[in-house]
Design a protein around this motif. Structure first.
Motif, mmCIF file in Angstrom:
data_model
loop_
_atom_site.group_PDB
_atom_site.id
_atom_site.type_symbol
_atom_site.label_atom_id
_atom_site.label_comp_id
_atom_site.label_asym_id
_atom_site.label_seq_id
_atom_site.Cartn_x
_atom_site.Cartn_y
_atom_site.Cartn_z
ATOM 1 N N GLU A 233 0.832 -1.199 0.000
ATOM 2 C CA GLU A 233 0.000 0.000 0.000
ATOM 3 C C GLU A 233 0.870 1.254 0.000
ATOM 4 O OE1 GLU A 233 -2.948 0.146 3.053
ATOM 5 O OE2 GLU A 233 -3.491 -1.954 2.802
ATOM 6 N N LYS B 20 -2.809 -3.606 9.748
ATOM 7 C CA LYS B 20 -1.655 -3.352 8.899
ATOM 8 C C LYS B 20 -0.430 -4.114 9.402
ATOM 9 C CE LYS B 20 -4.017 -0.262 6.592
ATOM 10 N NZ LYS B 20 -4.468 -0.460 5.207
ATOM 11 N N GLU C 295 -1.907 -5.070 4.286
ATOM 12 C CA GLU C 295 -3.063 -5.295 5.156
ATOM 13 C C GLU C 295 -3.464 -6.755 5.127
ATOM 14 O OE1 GLU C 295 -7.472 -4.018 4.410
ATOM 15 O OE2 GLU C 295 -6.452 -2.319 5.356
ATOM 16 N N GLN D 293 -4.715 -0.331 12.915
ATOM 17 C CA GLN D 293 -5.777 -0.751 12.017
ATOM 18 C C GLN D 293 -6.327 0.460 11.275
ATOM 19 O OE1 GLN D 293 -8.274 -2.745 14.945
ATOM 20 N NE2 GLN D 293 -7.843 -4.699 13.952
ATOM 21 N N ARG D 294 -6.374 0.344 9.969
ATOM 22 C CA ARG D 294 -6.886 1.418 9.122
ATOM 23 C C ARG D 294 -6.334 2.788 9.540
ATOM 24 N NH1 ARG D 294 -13.285 -0.323 8.360
ATOM 25 N NH2 ARG D 294 -12.857 -2.220 7.183
ATOM 26 N N TYR E 127 -8.073 -6.367 8.423
ATOM 27 C CA TYR E 127 -7.871 -4.929 8.285
ATOM 28 C C TYR E 127 -6.738 -4.393 9.156
ATOM 29 C CZ TYR E 127 -12.387 -5.335 6.029
ATOM 30 O OH TYR E 127 -13.403 -5.731 5.199
#
Length: 270
Positions: free
Chosen positions: A146, A171, A165, A216-217, A169
């Protein structure tokens, strides 16, 4: 160079600057140009006037990476680094800067990702050389990511990192070091499969360092290398009602919370 490259149809972004030896300064940036292509559906005559109408529009963005060196008197390019497609010439897509560093010999090394694949090139004083296979479809990290990061450690080692990821969800961070002409895993993981581990996402690839708690996210993520310790992550996250600035340090094969930096409230105590 500014006048030549910063034209009305171009958009310059993501500047990165590093100080070299003897007062040399290296500046890298991204330069984007949008190309609008229009196809015609047909034409007709109305009152003897030719009328055409567009059927469709398509907008393509071509982003390249450029670099200049300040030697104390003038800005100069290195091997075409500020002309045509710049350092990333040949990558006909959106190239995003992953990092700029200075090697022990005083020359720059630069990384960028294109379609999620990291490219790393170093200046040897005469020309740009690729660290690894320049045409690899997976790059140093073994897969597309990403976001990619490139740093040069205090001992001169070139380090590559990539964020991926898992299926939950969360990372994960992949890590490599350039050593003896090849990219090596920073933390070898014996007894673990090198491939993805189903829906658990326990391991997402070779060189996986996992991710800290609450990673996360995340929003924007910054990375730095702490010599003799490991990577430091700083990110925008949310552990309560509001967003916070969180941080964690990779040490002794685990992620450490720095005085509550990765728990509720984070560093910013929002």
């Amino acid at each position: 160079y500014g006048t030549a490259l910063n034209r009305p149809d171009h958009r310059v972004s993501a500047p990165v600057v590093r100080a070299g030896k003897g007062g040399d300064i290296y500046l890298a940036w991204q330069d984007s140009m949008e190309r609008v292509e229009e196809s015609r559906a047909g034409e007709t005559l109305e009152d003897k006037v030719l009328i055409e109408w567009p059927e469709d529009y398509s907008v393509e963005t071509d982003t390249q990476v450029y670099l200049l060196k300040w030697d104390g008197a003038v800005w100069t390019e290195l091997g075409g680094s500020a002309s045509a497609g710049g350092v990333s010439a040949g990558d006909d897509d959106v190239s995003s800067i992953a990092g700029l560093g200075i090697l022990p010999d005083g020359n720059p090394v630069i990384g960028w990702s294109v379609s999620g694949v990291l490219r790393v090139w170093a200046w040897d004083g005469q020309s740009w050389i690729s660290l690894g296979d320049a045409k690899s479809k997976t790059g140093p990290l073994g897969r597309s990511v990403e976001k990619a990061y490139l740093v040069v450690a205090g001992d001169g080692s070139t380090m590559a990192f990539g964020m991926v990821e898992d299926f939950g969800y969360k990372k994960h961070l992949l890590a490599r070091r350039w050593k003896s002409g090849s990219w090596e895993v920073i933390e070898p993981l014996p007894e673990r499969d090198s491939g993805a581990q189903g829906v658990t996402g326990e391991v997402v690839g070779v060189g996986d360092l996992g991710g800290p708690e609450n990673f996360q996210r995340p929003g924007s993520v910054e990375l730095a290398w702490v010599d003799n310790v490991g990577p430091l992550l700083l990110w925008q996250g949310k552990t309560g009602r509001f967003g916070e600035i969180l941080a964690a340090l990779r040490k002794d094969r685990q992620w450490e919370d720095l005085g509550g930096s990765a728990s509720e409230g984070g560093i910013s105590r929002s």
